[in-house]
Design a protein around this motif. Structure first.
Motif, short mmCIF file in Angstrom:
data_model
loop_
_atom_site.label_atom_id
_atom_site.label_comp_id
_atom_site.label_asym_id
_atom_site.label_seq_id
_atom_site.Cartn_x
_atom_site.Cartn_y
_atom_site.Cartn_z
N UNK A 134 0.81 -1.21 0.00
CA UNK A 134 0.00 0.00 0.00
C UNK A 134 0.85 1.26 0.00
N UNK A 135 1.92 1.25 0.79
CA UNK A 135 2.83 2.41 0.82
C UNK A 135 3.47 2.62 -0.55
N UNK A 136 3.89 1.52 -1.17
CA UNK A 136 4.51 1.64 -2.49
C UNK A 136 3.52 2.21 -3.50
N UNK A 137 2.28 1.73 -3.48
CA UNK A 137 1.27 2.28 -4.38
C UNK A 137 1.06 3.77 -4.15
N UNK A 138 1.11 4.17 -2.89
CA UNK A 138 0.84 5.58 -2.57
C UNK A 138 1.89 6.51 -3.15
N UNK A 139 3.05 5.98 -3.51
CA UNK A 139 4.09 6.84 -4.11
C UNK A 139 3.62 7.44 -5.44
N UNK A 140 2.65 6.78 -6.09
CA UNK A 140 2.11 7.34 -7.32
C UNK A 140 1.52 8.73 -7.09
#
Length: 415
Positions: A267-273
């Protein structure tokens, strides 16, 4: 966080943005958070039910196939119906679907088939709602404010679906698997209530005269086919969506097998978008004005190609986060340019149908990319998916560079 706040439409900063637009923007922001919750939770649920990348990618295919099947009929309905009332009905239908999915998961009968069916029907609603909201914007916004208005809607969507939503979704998924889908249902209910408060919109006189379903659908298709610029952009958008959705469809597999991330880490990685998306929505109108639209599109394709190359070459969560930020920056800038072009070049009475044909071509790449990404990941691994995507985007960048040298946008739209 300040970048996110800067992307909001504060009262009085842009007088060309009406109260009706603010209501539409708020509805988009609220429902985007719910979308982000489901974007994180759906692949996590699929990955919990199966280890097969093809079946996990099937969730993305189920959601995006309606973009191909229902794009043109949705455009016809948008041109015929009261836009606001239809958007409210779509939101309420999505509330019911997500409540059903949450109940199925909580009751123990929510497997992959139910997930696929619900995602498919949610995709049908998304096709109609996005087309309707883009058609509505020019009727409640001055022409001088279209670039700003579209950028702000995209900022809200990306900040919600790309930042807040995935974080919340991953956290809620760890609490209870059904909970994220229930929260998404609540956000669509809020969106419906906000849309009901929009007072402006398309006047009845702007609706086309009804001449029959097939002739009306063909009118939009013929207009777009004859317009060289928008036809070319639709085909290039299709290639971008093939490369981008192949990447996104297998990202959860990559995060588990290569990056060794937990669901919350995913989820954190996706939020980088959202970082790249909000920055792009903030600066894309000014940057486009400085570079020119032709060179801005070349830059977006180059950014997306670079992001896929980084994902393919560097097995690091930090590099992956940076790559996703670059990817979102490129896609949002692309959308700001091409959406404004469609809203200004297409005659108002054809806007829904021409928009739908454009989306049929462009969004047709989404299920193709998702299916191809799942198959390629199963056969050769996720880095290969990203490497192929980078190669496709390099081809797109070269095609755009050739168009930029001919000033193909300036010649068709001198404004």
């Amino acid at each position: 966080m300040s970048a996110v706040l800067d992307a909001l439409p504060p009262r009085g900063r842009h007088r060309m943005l009406s109260r009706d637009f603010s209501r539409l923007w708020t509805a988009a922001a609220v429902s985007a958070i719910g979308d982000g919750v489901t974007i994180a939770a759906a692949p996590l649920l699929a990955a919990q039910l199966t280890d097969d990348p093809r079946l996990i990618g099937g969730a993305s295919v189920a959601f995006t196939v309606p973009f191909v099947l229902f794009g043109i009929p949705a455009g016809l309905l948008v041109d015929r119906l009261d836009i606001r009332a239809a958007m409210v009905r779509v939101d309420l239908a999505r509330v019911a679907l997500l409540a059903l999915l949450a109940a199925g998961i909580a009751g123990g009968w929510g497997g992959l088939p139910l997930l696929y069916v619900c995602l498919f029907l949610l995709g049908v609603g998304e096709v109609f709602f996005r087309n309707a909201s883009q058609v509505l914007v020019p009727f409640i916004t001055a022409d001088s404010g279209l670039a700003t208005a579209n950028a702000r809607v995209m900022a809200a969507q990306e900040a919600g679906s790309g930042f807040l939503g995935p974080l919340v979704g991953a956290l809620l998924f760890g609490v209870a698997v059904a909970l994220p889908f229930g929260v998404d249902a609540a956000t669509f209910l809020c969106s419906a209530l906000l849309v009901t408060r929009i007072r402006g919109g398309r006047p009845p006189a702007a609706r086309p005269e009804r001449t029959g379903v097939l002739p009306e659908m063909l009118a939009g298709a013929r207009w777009l086919w004859r317009h060289h610029l928008l036809r070319s952009l639709a085909l290039l958008s299709c290639l971008i969506n093939i490369a981008g959705n192949a990447m996104l469809a297998v990202l959860v597999v990559h995060s588990r097998q290569v990056l060794h991330l937990s669901p919350f880490g995913y989820g954190v990685m996706l939020s980088c978008q959202a970082v790249g998306a909000v920055l792009a929505s903030r600066f894309a109108p000014a940057l486009t004005g400085r570079l020119g639209r032709e060179r801005a599109l070349v830059a977006t394709a180059t950014l997306i190609a670079a992001s896929e190359a980084v994902l393919a070459a560097v097995p690091s969560p930090y590099a992956a986060g940076a790559a996703l930020a670059l990817f979102a920056c490129g896609t949002v800038t692309w959308n700001v340019v091409v959406v404004v072009l469609r809203q200004t070049l297409v005659p108002r009475h054809l806007l829904g149908r021409a928009n739908s044909v454009y989306r049929l071509v462009a969004w047709g790449g989404l299920p193709v990319g998702a299916a191809a990404g799942g198959l390629l990941a199963a056969a050769a691994g996720t880095p290969t998916v990203f490497a192929v995507g980078a190669a496709v985007m390099a081809v797109v960048a070269v095609a755009l560079l050739r168009g930029a040298r001919r000033q193909w946008i300036t010649r068709e739209d001198p404004a």
